[in-house]
Enzyme design. Structure first.
Site, PDB file in Angstrom:
ATOM      1  N   TYR A 175      -3.414  60.341  36.768  1.00 34.04           N
ATOM      2  CA  TYR A 175      -2.195  59.946  36.356  1.00 34.04           C
ATOM      3  C   TYR A 175      -1.318  59.039  37.238  1.00 34.04           C
ATOM      4  O   TYR A 175      -1.329  59.203  38.345  1.00 34.04           O
ATOM      5  CB  TYR A 175      -1.510  61.111  35.739  1.00 34.04           C
ATOM      6  CG  TYR A 175      -1.018  62.027  36.364  1.00 34.04           C
ATOM      7  CD1 TYR A 175      -1.578  63.079  37.034  1.00 34.04           C
ATOM      8  CD2 TYR A 175       0.519  61.898  37.082  1.00 34.04           C
ATOM      9  CE1 TYR A 175      -0.961  63.983  37.617  1.00 34.04           C
ATOM     10  CE2 TYR A 175       1.165  62.801  37.541  1.00 34.04           C
ATOM     11  CZ  TYR A 175       0.459  63.790  38.059  1.00 34.04           C
ATOM     12  OH  TYR A 175       0.979  64.775  38.833  1.00 34.04           O
ATOM     13  N   CYS A 176      -0.289  58.653  36.569  1.00 32.66           N
ATOM     14  CA  CYS A 176       0.859  57.720  37.532  1.00 32.66           C
ATOM     15  C   CYS A 176       2.069  57.902  36.970  1.00 32.66           C
ATOM     16  O   CYS A 176       2.594  58.824  36.400  1.00 32.66           O
ATOM     17  CB  CYS A 176       0.050  56.436  37.442  1.00 32.66           C
ATOM     18  SG  CYS A 176       0.975  55.237  38.443  1.00 32.66           S
TER      19      CYS A 176
END
Lengths: 222, 222
Positions: free
Chosen positions: B177-178
């Site tokens: 994820y980011c």
DNA sequence: CTTCTAATCAATTAATCGCTTGAATAGTTT
DNA sequence: AAACTATTCAAGCGATTAATTGATTAGAAG
């Protein structure tokens, strides 16, 4: 394309939508369109703008992807591109109400004085409508009511409310709704009903939010 | 005040928030702030803007109520005014992705080619993390990771990914994820991991949405 | 105290925006 | 065909916006 350029391009595209929301008249037009499809002329009349100005604002909304059109004869009908636009409007209004002091003050001095009670949640109203325990009052103009409304709602525009009180089930609580979360008409209706000794509350938000939640709807809208 | 004036005033206030969202650089700043509090200087560096320009944009965001500040010595730290701002950003991006053809095209040609699989819903990831069945990869810069992250997530910036593969549990699926729903870093990470024979998927949206949903968080953010 | 630093302020300039006005286009009615 | 109508287009004008530049303010360090 580098990832930085991608990000800039992408966020500039997002900003197109933001820009479209950056004008009060356009936001009003979006709220009217959330009640149902309308022609340019009709929108101009209800929003108090010239047809040319209305048309230009609608073009902006269209280029931003927020509305779509169809043409029938001379008339061009505009409608929202989807229920996600209603969600966006609501998110914008919620943030403004919580974080913009001027909004909070306007709402407090103009709306909350008319009705400070908690609105009725949609799910609760749906349950009570099914049991026949409540009268639902739609205070929007008739053409907006006709485009779509909460099942079983009685349409009485505000100006006729006092003369048509007997149309609202005796001894039942009345739940009034309107165009959205900050629609004066529902607040005013509740205040007037209470002044007449009736038990009245507002529905949480308005018709567009009822529709966007996928709850049952009556009227020509689909 | 007539109800028409009230409505105009109110919608003009809503439009203030819209205007603030009408610039790509400001939207980028909001996304960076959604990872955690930052100073003006830091924000300018990561966004590629001069400090003076950054400061002016932040002032705009502040006047629109979207961010708040605190001062510590020479530095002024900015942060989002609340999780509802994250919700607003997401609503804006969702509408743009669905209704703005240029967004759709950008996403398809730059992101979807790297990873076209359905992202992992947050609730599902939470359950699998608790069972130790998955490795969570946070590909943001370390200072963003430190400000707050998904519990148990391993922080490896993209540039170091191939060299640090052994830090990611062998034989386990990796969920990366980011910063948000359109963050290139997670898409790129998944593509590289798959090229190395690992099983990898993205988390739905990004860290801010995880936080906004009230799910458990680790790090100095509270 | 002097020097340095982070952020803001103020002014400038080019670009964009919002409203008005009138012309143009496309469809309907007589 | 002419007249009417709904909408869009195009141009003009004043207001607003975004980026830059340099000055100012306030705090930290030497």
């Amino acid at each position: 394309m580098s990832s930085t350029n991608f990000k800039h391009d992408l966020f500039n595209q997002f900003a197109r939508v933001g820009k479209a929301l950056g004008n009060g008249n356009r936001l009003e037009l979006l709220e009217y369109l959330a009640q149902g499809e309308r022609s340019v002329d009709e929108l101009g009349k209800v929003a108090g703008l010239t047809t040319a100005n209305t048309s230009q604002h609608l073009q902006q909304l269209r280029q931003a992807g927020l509305v779509t059109t169809r043409k029938h004869g001379l008339k061009v009908y505009y409608r929202l591109s989807g229920n996600d636009v209603i969600a966006l409007l609501d998110a914008l209004r919620a943030v403004a109400q919580r974080h913009v002091a001027d909004v909070e003050r306007l709402v407090n001095t103009y709306l909350t004085v008319k009705d400070s009670l908690e609105p009725v949640p949609r799910a609760e109203l749906l349950a009570r409508v099914r049991e026949g325990l409540v009268t639902v009052l739609d205070v929007r103009p008739p053409e907006e009511y006709a485009a779509g409304h909460v099942p079983g709602a009685v349409n009485i525009p505000l100006a006729e409310l006092e003369q048509r009180l007997e149309e609202l089930g005796q001894g039942q609580e009345i739940v009034a709704y309107c165009r959205g979360p900050h629609c004066v008409l529902a607040y005013e209706a509740v205040a007037r009903l209470r002044a007449q000794g009736r038990e009245a509350r507002r529905l949480e938000d308005g018709y567009p939010e009822w529709l966007a939640e996928g709850l049952p709807v009556e009227g020509s809208r689909e």
